[in-house]
Each structure stands twice: as structure tokens, then as C-alpha cells.
Design a protein around this motif. Structure first.
Motif, PDB file in Angstrom:
ATOM      1  N   VAL A   1       0.832  -1.206   0.000  1.00  0.00           N
ATOM      2  CA  VAL A   1       0.000   0.000   0.000  1.00  0.00           C
ATOM      3  C   VAL A   1       0.868   1.257   0.000  1.00  0.00           C
ATOM      4  O   VAL A   1       0.699   2.152  -0.846  1.00  0.00           O
ATOM      5  CB  VAL A   1      -0.970   0.000   1.187  1.00  0.00           C
ATOM      6  N   GLY A   2       1.819   1.350   0.930  1.00  0.00           N
ATOM      7  CA  GLY A   2       2.717   2.498   0.940  1.00  0.00           C
ATOM      8  C   GLY A   2       3.521   2.586  -0.340  1.00  0.00           C
ATOM      9  O   GLY A   2       3.749   3.673  -0.880  1.00  0.00           O
ATOM     10  N   LEU A   3       3.959   1.435  -0.833  1.00  0.00           N
ATOM     11  CA  LEU A   3       4.703   1.392  -2.090  1.00  0.00           C
ATOM     12  C   LEU A   3       3.857   1.910  -3.243  1.00  0.00           C
ATOM     13  O   LEU A   3       4.342   2.627  -4.126  1.00  0.00           O
ATOM     14  CB  LEU A   3       5.158  -0.041  -2.354  1.00  0.00           C
ATOM     15  N   GLY A   4       2.563   1.574  -3.242  1.00  0.00           N
ATOM     16  CA  GLY A   4       1.661   2.077  -4.269  1.00  0.00           C
ATOM     17  C   GLY A   4       1.577   3.595  -4.266  1.00  0.00           C
ATOM     18  O   GLY A   4       1.566   4.238  -5.323  1.00  0.00           O
ATOM     19  N   TRP A   5       1.546   4.187  -3.066  1.00  0.00           N
ATOM     20  CA  TRP A   5       1.536   5.648  -2.978  1.00  0.00           C
ATOM     21  C   TRP A   5       2.830   6.235  -3.535  1.00  0.00           C
ATOM     22  O   TRP A   5       2.819   7.244  -4.254  1.00  0.00           O
ATOM     23  CB  TRP A   5       1.339   6.099  -1.530  1.00  0.00           C
ATOM     24  N   LEU A   6       3.968   5.619  -3.194  1.00  0.00           N
ATOM     25  CA  LEU A   6       5.253   6.106  -3.705  1.00  0.00           C
ATOM     26  C   LEU A   6       5.319   6.010  -5.223  1.00  0.00           C
ATOM     27  O   LEU A   6       5.747   6.945  -5.903  1.00  0.00           O
ATOM     28  CB  LEU A   6       6.392   5.299  -3.084  1.00  0.00           C
ATOM     29  N   LEU A   7       4.891   4.882  -5.767  1.00  0.00           N
ATOM     30  CA  LEU A   7       4.909   4.700  -7.214  1.00  0.00           C
ATOM     31  C   LEU A   7       3.971   5.679  -7.913  1.00  0.00           C
ATOM     32  O   LEU A   7       4.251   6.139  -9.020  1.00  0.00           O
ATOM     33  CB  LEU A   7       4.521   3.259  -7.567  1.00  0.00           C
ATOM     34  N   SER A   8       2.875   5.997  -7.267  1.00  0.00           N
ATOM     35  CA  SER A   8       1.897   6.918  -7.859  1.00  0.00           C
ATOM     36  C   SER A   8       2.412   8.347  -7.900  1.00  0.00           C
ATOM     37  O   SER A   8       1.941   9.155  -8.711  1.00  0.00           O
ATOM     38  CB  SER A   8       0.580   6.868  -7.076  1.00  0.00           C
ATOM     39  N   GLY A   9       3.367   8.666  -7.031  1.00  0.00           N
ATOM     40  CA  GLY A   9       3.883  10.031  -6.987  1.00  0.00           C
ATOM     41  C   GLY A   9       5.186  10.240  -7.720  1.00  0.00           C
ATOM     42  O   GLY A   9       5.488  11.370  -8.130  1.00  0.00           O
ATOM     43  N   ARG A  10       5.964   9.187  -7.900  1.00  0.00           N
ATOM     44  CA  ARG A  10       7.308   9.369  -8.474  1.00  0.00           C
ATOM     45  C   ARG A  10       7.241   9.806  -9.936  1.00  0.00           C
ATOM     46  O   ARG A  10       6.287   9.533 -10.656  1.00  0.00           O
ATOM     47  CB  ARG A  10       8.090   8.061  -8.385  1.00  0.00           C
ATOM     48  N   ARG A  11       8.317  10.458 -10.358  1.00  0.00           N
ATOM     49  CA  ARG A  11       8.422  10.886 -11.750  1.00  0.00           C
ATOM     50  C   ARG A  11       9.123   9.807 -12.582  1.00  0.00           C
ATOM     51  O   ARG A  11       9.804   8.933 -12.031  1.00  0.00           O
ATOM     52  CB  ARG A  11       9.219  12.198 -11.815  1.00  0.00           C
ATOM     53  N   PRO A  12       8.944   9.833 -13.905  1.00  0.00           N
ATOM     54  CA  PRO A  12       9.622   8.847 -14.751  1.00  0.00           C
ATOM     55  C   PRO A  12      11.127   8.875 -14.540  1.00  0.00           C
ATOM     56  O   PRO A  12      11.722   9.951 -14.380  1.00  0.00           O
ATOM     57  CB  PRO A  12       9.248   9.292 -16.173  1.00  0.00           C
ATOM     58  N   GLY A  13      11.729   7.701 -14.543  1.00  0.00           N
ATOM     59  CA  GLY A  13      13.170   7.599 -14.390  1.00  0.00           C
ATOM     60  C   GLY A  13      13.646   7.480 -12.960  1.00  0.00           C
ATOM     61  O   GLY A  13      14.843   7.315 -12.716  1.00  0.00           O
ATOM     62  N   VAL A  14      12.733   7.564 -12.004  1.00  0.00           N
ATOM     63  CA  VAL A  14      13.099   7.421 -10.593  1.00  0.00           C
ATOM     64  C   VAL A  14      12.986   5.951 -10.202  1.00  0.00           C
ATOM     65  O   VAL A  14      11.940   5.330 -10.405  1.00  0.00           O
ATOM     66  CB  VAL A  14      12.193   8.281  -9.684  1.00  0.00           C
ATOM     67  N   ARG A  15      14.046   5.404  -9.639  1.00  0.00           N
ATOM     68  CA  ARG A  15      14.079   3.998  -9.241  1.00  0.00           C
ATOM     69  C   ARG A  15      13.550   3.853  -7.823  1.00  0.00           C
ATOM     70  O   ARG A  15      13.839   4.676  -6.953  1.00  0.00           O
ATOM     71  CB  ARG A  15      15.515   3.467  -9.316  1.00  0.00           C
ATOM     72  N   VAL A  16      12.764   2.798  -7.591  1.00  0.00           N
ATOM     73  CA  VAL A  16      12.204   2.519  -6.263  1.00  0.00           C
ATOM     74  C   VAL A  16      12.645   1.126  -5.832  1.00  0.00           C
ATOM     75  O   VAL A  16      12.511   0.157  -6.589  1.00  0.00           O
ATOM     76  CB  VAL A  16      10.665   2.615  -6.270  1.00  0.00           C
ATOM     77  N   VAL A  17      13.160   1.027  -4.603  1.00  0.00           N
ATOM     78  CA  VAL A  17      13.576  -0.243  -4.027  1.00  0.00           C
ATOM     79  C   VAL A  17      12.871  -0.402  -2.690  1.00  0.00           C
ATOM     80  O   VAL A  17      12.921   0.489  -1.838  1.00  0.00           O
ATOM     81  CB  VAL A  17      15.101  -0.303  -3.817  1.00  0.00           C
ATOM     82  N   SER A  18      12.195  -1.547  -2.513  1.00  0.00           N
ATOM     83  CA  SER A  18      11.491  -1.830  -1.266  1.00  0.00           C
ATOM     84  C   SER A  18      11.929  -3.199  -0.762  1.00  0.00           C
ATOM     85  O   SER A  18      12.141  -4.122  -1.554  1.00  0.00           O
ATOM     86  CB  SER A  18       9.968  -1.802  -1.493  1.00  0.00           C
ATOM     87  N   VAL A  19      12.062  -3.351   0.551  1.00  0.00           N
ATOM     88  CA  VAL A  19      12.504  -4.618   1.123  1.00  0.00           C
ATOM     89  C   VAL A  19      11.472  -5.129   2.124  1.00  0.00           C
ATOM     90  O   VAL A  19      10.895  -4.361   2.895  1.00  0.00           O
ATOM     91  CB  VAL A  19      13.899  -4.485   1.789  1.00  0.00           C
ATOM     92  N   GLU A  20      11.222  -6.430   2.075  1.00  0.00           N
ATOM     93  CA  GLU A  20      10.231  -7.086   2.933  1.00  0.00           C
ATOM     94  C   GLU A  20      10.792  -8.437   3.388  1.00  0.00           C
ATOM     95  O   GLU A  20      11.356  -9.182   2.586  1.00  0.00           O
ATOM     96  CB  GLU A  20       8.920  -7.285   2.156  1.00  0.00           C
ATOM     97  N   ARG A  21      10.602  -8.758   4.669  1.00  0.00           N
ATOM     98  CA  ARG A  21      11.188  -9.997   5.193  1.00  0.00           C
ATOM     99  C   ARG A  21      10.316 -11.225   4.984  1.00  0.00           C
ATOM    100  O   ARG A  21      10.789 -12.345   5.098  1.00  0.00           O
ATOM    101  CB  ARG A  21      11.500  -9.835   6.677  1.00  0.00           C
ATOM    102  N   GLU A  22       9.015 -11.043   4.692  1.00  0.00           N
ATOM    103  CA  GLU A  22       8.114 -12.174   4.487  1.00  0.00           C
ATOM    104  C   GLU A  22       8.074 -12.539   3.008  1.00  0.00           C
ATOM    105  O   GLU A  22       7.614 -11.757   2.175  1.00  0.00           O
ATOM    106  CB  GLU A  22       6.706 -11.844   4.984  1.00  0.00           C
ATOM    107  N   ALA A  23       8.552 -13.749   2.693  1.00  0.00           N
ATOM    108  CA  ALA A  23       8.699 -14.157   1.295  1.00  0.00           C
ATOM    109  C   ALA A  23       7.374 -14.166   0.544  1.00  0.00           C
ATOM    110  O   ALA A  23       7.318 -13.801  -0.642  1.00  0.00           O
ATOM    111  CB  ALA A  23       9.349 -15.538   1.225  1.00  0.00           C
TER     112      ALA A  23
END
Length: 205
Positions: free
Chosen positions: A70-92
Motif C-alpha cells: 500500500v505504501g509502495l503504491g503511494w510512492l509509485l503513484s507520486g514518483r516521476r519517470p526515471g526514478v528507481r524505487v527499491v522496497s525490502v520485505e522480510r516475508e517471502a
């Protein structure tokens, strides 16, 4: 009190899907199906969306604690083209589900591992510490290693600050003071709702 167990069902799931960005609505559906109730609320999500828009082309955004995205969706919705997003999660299982959910999103990497797996992918223009490195339940991340000069760090899930210096159950609130006292940071608190605050800390140039 630093930690605030914000609930998906008390916030995001009560918001009509039509009022959410498409990527966020997708992630909310996943979280509801999975019974995951610790996603960020819309108040915080809109802040993430606005902050993500500040990263310029070629910039990087990092997140610890993907959850159901959900938070990642908000970040992706706001970022501009060419901006890289990296997210880490411990639950496979969550990692696999979010990778599938956002398979069509360019310049996105969802990592499986402890929050420290974010280190090789920095420094970041914006770093959201939700699942580790926030100084509350885990050691605080090193902003001089993980932020670009002028980059911003976000620590969410806080109850609003009412006294100074910050205290929690009669003791210093180290989940806050670790950021306020850091010599490389300029830190402030933003109240998003009567029961919800977020810390924003910018690395000094």
C-alpha cells in the motif's frame, strides 16, 4: 508514545477505491485478501505521494517494510519517470505477491530480506523507514550512508508529540530523539490526523 499500530481497516479500507490511485487500490485489495491490517493510512500515503514527486529523474526512493504494497503504491503513484524505487520485505509470501501485483511498474525492485538489505541500493533521495531501521523496534539506519545530501527520511506510525523533550512511559522517547539529535539531520514532525504523526528528517547538504 512513538509506536502507533495504525490499522488498514480503520483507514485505507474505509476510503472508496475510486478515491485512491490505481496502484494503491490494487494493494489495498491484496492486503484485505491477506488479512494484513498494518498498511499505511491515506493521510500518510498522500504525504508519501507528494514526497516521491520531489525526487528528480535518475533519483532513488527506498522503503523498508513492503507489507502488501500500500505504501509502495503511494510512492509509485507520486514518483516521476526515471526514478528507481527499491522496497525490502522480510516475508517471502508478501514479496512474491507484491512483485506480481506491480509486475508492470518500471524501475521497481522488491527485495526479500531484513531491512538492512536496502543498504547496497542507496543512497536515496527519499527513504521511508516503515519495516526496520526506524529506531523504534530496530537500530536506527545511518542517514549519512543511506541518504543523499538534501535527501529526506520518513518515520511513520507515531502518536502526536505533546511534550518536550519527547518521552514514552516516563522515559526518553528514543524512537524520536535518535532523529532529532542526529547532527546530520534537520528533523520535524508533521501531524496528519488527531492520532497520527510522521517524522521528516532531511540530511544537511
Amino acid at each position: 508514545m512513538s509506536a502507533l499500530g495504525t490499522s488498514l481497516h480503520a483507514g485505507t479500507s474505509a476510503t472508496p477505491a475510486a478515491a485512491l490511485p490505481e496502484l494503491v487500490a490494487r494493494a489495498v485489495e491484496l492486503a484485505v485478501r491477506a488479512g494484513f491490517d498494518q498498511s499505511c493510512r491515506p493521510e500518510h500515503g498522500r504525504l508519501l505521494q507528494a514526497l516521491a514527486a520531489g525526487a528528480g529523474p535518475g533519483g532513488r526512493i527506498g522503503e523498508t517494510g513492503t507489507g502488501c504494497g500500500v505504501g509502495l503504491g503511494w510512492l509509485l503513484s507520486g514518483r516521476r519517470p526515471g526514478v528507481r524505487v527499491v522496497s525490502v520485505e522480510r516475508e517471502a509470501e508478501r514479496v512474491a505477491a507484491v512483485r506480481k501485483l506491480f509486475a508492470d511498474a518500471p524501475d521497481l525492485e522488491v527485495l526479500h530480506g531484513d531491512w538492512t538489505a536496502i543498504h547496497p541500493h542507496g543512497p536515496f533521495d527519499l527513504l521511508v523507514l516503515d519495516g526496520g531501521g526506524n529506531g523504534k523496534q530496530t537500530a536506527a539506519a545511518d542517514p549519512e550512508q543511506l541518504l543523499t545530501p538534501g535527501g529526506t527520511l520518513v518515520v511513520d506510525d507515531l502518536t502526536p508529540l505533546t511534550t518536550w523533550p519527547p518521552t514514552y512511559r516516563g522515559s526518553p522517547d528514543t524512537g524520536r530523539t535518535v532523529w532529532y539529535d542526529h547532527p546530520a539531520l534537520l528533523t520535524t514532525e508533521v501531524r496528519l490526523a488527531p492520532d497520527l504523526s510522521t517524522l521528516l528528517a532531511t540530511r544537511r547538504p
